[in-house]
Design an enzyme around this catalytic site. Structure first.
Site, PDB file in Angstrom:
ATOM      1  N   GLU A  21       0.855  -1.132   0.049  1.00 42.92           N
ATOM      2  CA  GLU A  21      -0.088   0.037   0.154  1.00 42.92           C
ATOM      3  C   GLU A  21       0.764   1.336   0.118  1.00 42.92           C
ATOM      4  O   GLU A  21       2.048   1.167   0.308  1.00 42.92           O
ATOM      5  CB  GLU A  21      -0.926   0.182   1.218  1.00 42.92           C
ATOM      6  N   LYS A  82      -5.419  10.761   0.359  1.00 40.39           N
ATOM      7  CA  LYS A  82      -5.505   9.437   1.252  1.00 40.39           C
ATOM      8  C   LYS A  82      -6.798   8.810   0.523  1.00 40.39           C
ATOM      9  O   LYS A  82      -7.904   9.171   1.066  1.00 40.39           O
ATOM     10  CB  LYS A  82      -5.629   9.727   2.724  1.00 40.39           C
ATOM     11  N   VAL A 102      -5.359   0.527   3.195  1.00 43.84           N
ATOM     12  CA  VAL A 102      -5.621  -1.053   3.163  1.00 43.84           C
ATOM     13  C   VAL A 102      -7.008  -1.057   2.213  1.00 43.84           C
ATOM     14  O   VAL A 102      -6.587  -2.010   1.520  1.00 43.84           O
ATOM     15  CB  VAL A 102      -5.683  -1.453   4.376  1.00 43.84           C
ATOM     16  N   ASP A 134     -16.238   5.990  14.739  1.00 46.22           N
ATOM     17  CA  ASP A 134     -15.215   5.888  13.696  1.00 46.22           C
ATOM     18  C   ASP A 134     -14.480   4.443  13.793  1.00 46.22           C
ATOM     19  O   ASP A 134     -13.644   4.071  14.375  1.00 46.22           O
ATOM     20  CB  ASP A 134     -13.958   6.956  14.123  1.00 46.22           C
ATOM     21  N   SER A 136     -12.738   1.977  10.743  1.00 47.40           N
ATOM     22  CA  SER A 136     -11.773   2.173   9.399  1.00 47.40           C
ATOM     23  C   SER A 136     -12.555   1.339   8.223  1.00 47.40           C
ATOM     24  O   SER A 136     -13.067   0.167   8.470  1.00 47.40           O
ATOM     25  CB  SER A 136     -10.560   1.573   9.518  1.00 47.40           C
ATOM     26  N   ALA A 137     -12.619   1.853   7.126  1.00 51.92           N
ATOM     27  CA  ALA A 137     -13.386   1.259   6.064  1.00 51.92           C
ATOM     28  C   ALA A 137     -12.508  -0.037   5.850  1.00 51.92           C
ATOM     29  O   ALA A 137     -13.010  -0.923   4.936  1.00 51.92           O
ATOM     30  CB  ALA A 137     -13.331   2.019   4.941  1.00 51.92           C
ATOM     31  N   ASP A 138     -11.193  -0.036   6.348  1.00 54.35           N
ATOM     32  CA  ASP A 138     -10.686  -1.566   6.039  1.00 54.35           C
ATOM     33  C   ASP A 138     -11.337  -2.584   6.269  1.00 54.35           C
ATOM     34  O   ASP A 138     -11.344  -3.414   5.451  1.00 54.35           O
ATOM     35  CB  ASP A 138      -9.345  -1.285   6.817  1.00 54.35           C
ATOM     36  N   LYS A 155      -3.529  -1.446  14.147  1.00 54.59           N
ATOM     37  CA  LYS A 155      -2.710  -0.391  14.722  1.00 54.59           C
ATOM     38  C   LYS A 155      -3.073  -0.151  16.265  1.00 54.59           C
ATOM     39  O   LYS A 155      -4.251  -0.296  16.756  1.00 54.59           O
ATOM     40  CB  LYS A 155      -2.842   0.998  14.126  1.00 54.59           C
TER      41      LYS A 155
END
Ligand code: PSU
Ligand code: MN
Length: 300
Positions: A21, A82, A102, A134, A136-138, A155
């Protein structure tokens, strides 16, 4: 999308390819070190016998496999966006340039026919989710994409137990590579168990083949690969600086896409670079392992 000749050749002959990535390069690491790291990661993939495919969007075109000048743009161009997967269509339409997260990378890699992907740590459920929502869309993208992602867990700035719960809900498989404990990104351990452990790249490839044999829903396989204990960030330092960073982010009103880069940079600064070294050690380990998995996968 534009696939580089080298990547196209490798895919054409069924050779090993590892997707990398670009958000970690453009937004996750300080300049100018980031360019050296981008090159080093590609070299590590090659040393492992596979072809690297760093992915980004340049001037509205998704690029799978970057040349020297393109990699330099990703590392040093100001204003690079991003891009999660939802940002791809608007970016293409606008002719914009951006680094892929990602989710953006996995989406493009899968469409290019690449099955193995290496990163540092996945995005996930942020601490304080109950008030910000919140996540992540990951996670959502990995629930819908047949790709194997090698990472050092998620993370550690995130709510790790909540993220693992979400991965279960979403049906994303998690394999610990030579560990029964989910890694903690900068840290070798997160304190959370994993349900499945494999002890070799061949073990991962076997699970990938079993996924295909079962058919059904396309979803990712997360391979959790801990950073070596001697290379991890000191856990007490990690906890202390992260707490300060989370407070600073709240005070500064940082939210949305900016929060992850903000916290990573805060940790780098306030650990005098120690978090950066741990992050890089984790990514290097993941890239090496991904090359081995891609090799096992290509052998069939
Ligand atoms: N791993 C790293 N550094 C990073 C990232 C991963 O070691 O910067 C990036 C990935 O691109 C991941 C993104 O998809 O952080 C998550 O951002 P967000 O929390 O905004 O979804
Ligand atoms: Mn977010």
């Amino acid at each position: 999308m534009e696939i580089s000749e080298e990547v196209r050749d490798a895919l054409g002959r069924g050779g090993p390819v590892v997707a990398l990535e670009s958000t970690i390069i453009a937004h996750g690491l300080p300049r100018p070190r980031n360019l050296a790291v981008a090159r080093e990661l590609e070299e590590l993939v090659r040393a492992g016998g596979a072809v690297p495919a760093t992915i980004a969007v340049l001037d509205g075109v998704p690029r799978i496999g970057l040349g020297k000048a393109e990699l330099e743009r990703v590392a040093s161009e100001d204003g690079l966006r991003k891009l999660g997967h939802r940002d791809l269509a608007p970016a293409l339409a606008a002719g914009a340039s951006g680094a892929t997260t990602v989710s953006g990378t996995a989406f493009l890699a899968a469409r290019a026919g690449i099955r193995v992907f290496a990163t540092g740590g996945l995005g996930g459920v942020h601490r304080g989710w109950a008030s910000t929502m919140d996540e992540s869309a990951d996670l959502g993208l990995l629930a819908r994409t047949r790709i194997t992602v090698v990472c050092a867990g998620v993370k550690s700035i995130l709510d790790v137990p909540a993220t693992l719960e979400r991965l279960e809900t979403l049906g994303v498989g998690v394999l610990g590579h030579r560990t029964a404990e989910f890694p903690g990104f900068y840290l070798t351990r997160s304190g959370q168990p994993v349900d499945w452990t494999v002890d070799s790249p061949a073990g991962v490839a076997a699970a990938m083949r079993a996924q295909d044999a079962l058919g059904g829903l396309d979803s990712a396989l997360v391979v959790a690969n801990p950073v070596a204990e001697r290379e991890q960030l000191d856990p007490a330092l990690h906890d202390r600086v992260l707490a300060a960073g989370l407070a600073a982010a709240e005070q500064a009103g940082v939210s949305g896409q900016a929060i992850t880069p903000y916290l990573l940079a805060y940790l780098t600064e306030h650990t005098a670079g120690a978090s950066l070294e741990a992050n890089l050690a984790a990514v290097r380990g993941n890239v090496r392992l991904a090359a081995e998995i891609a090799g096992e996968w290509a052998r069939g």
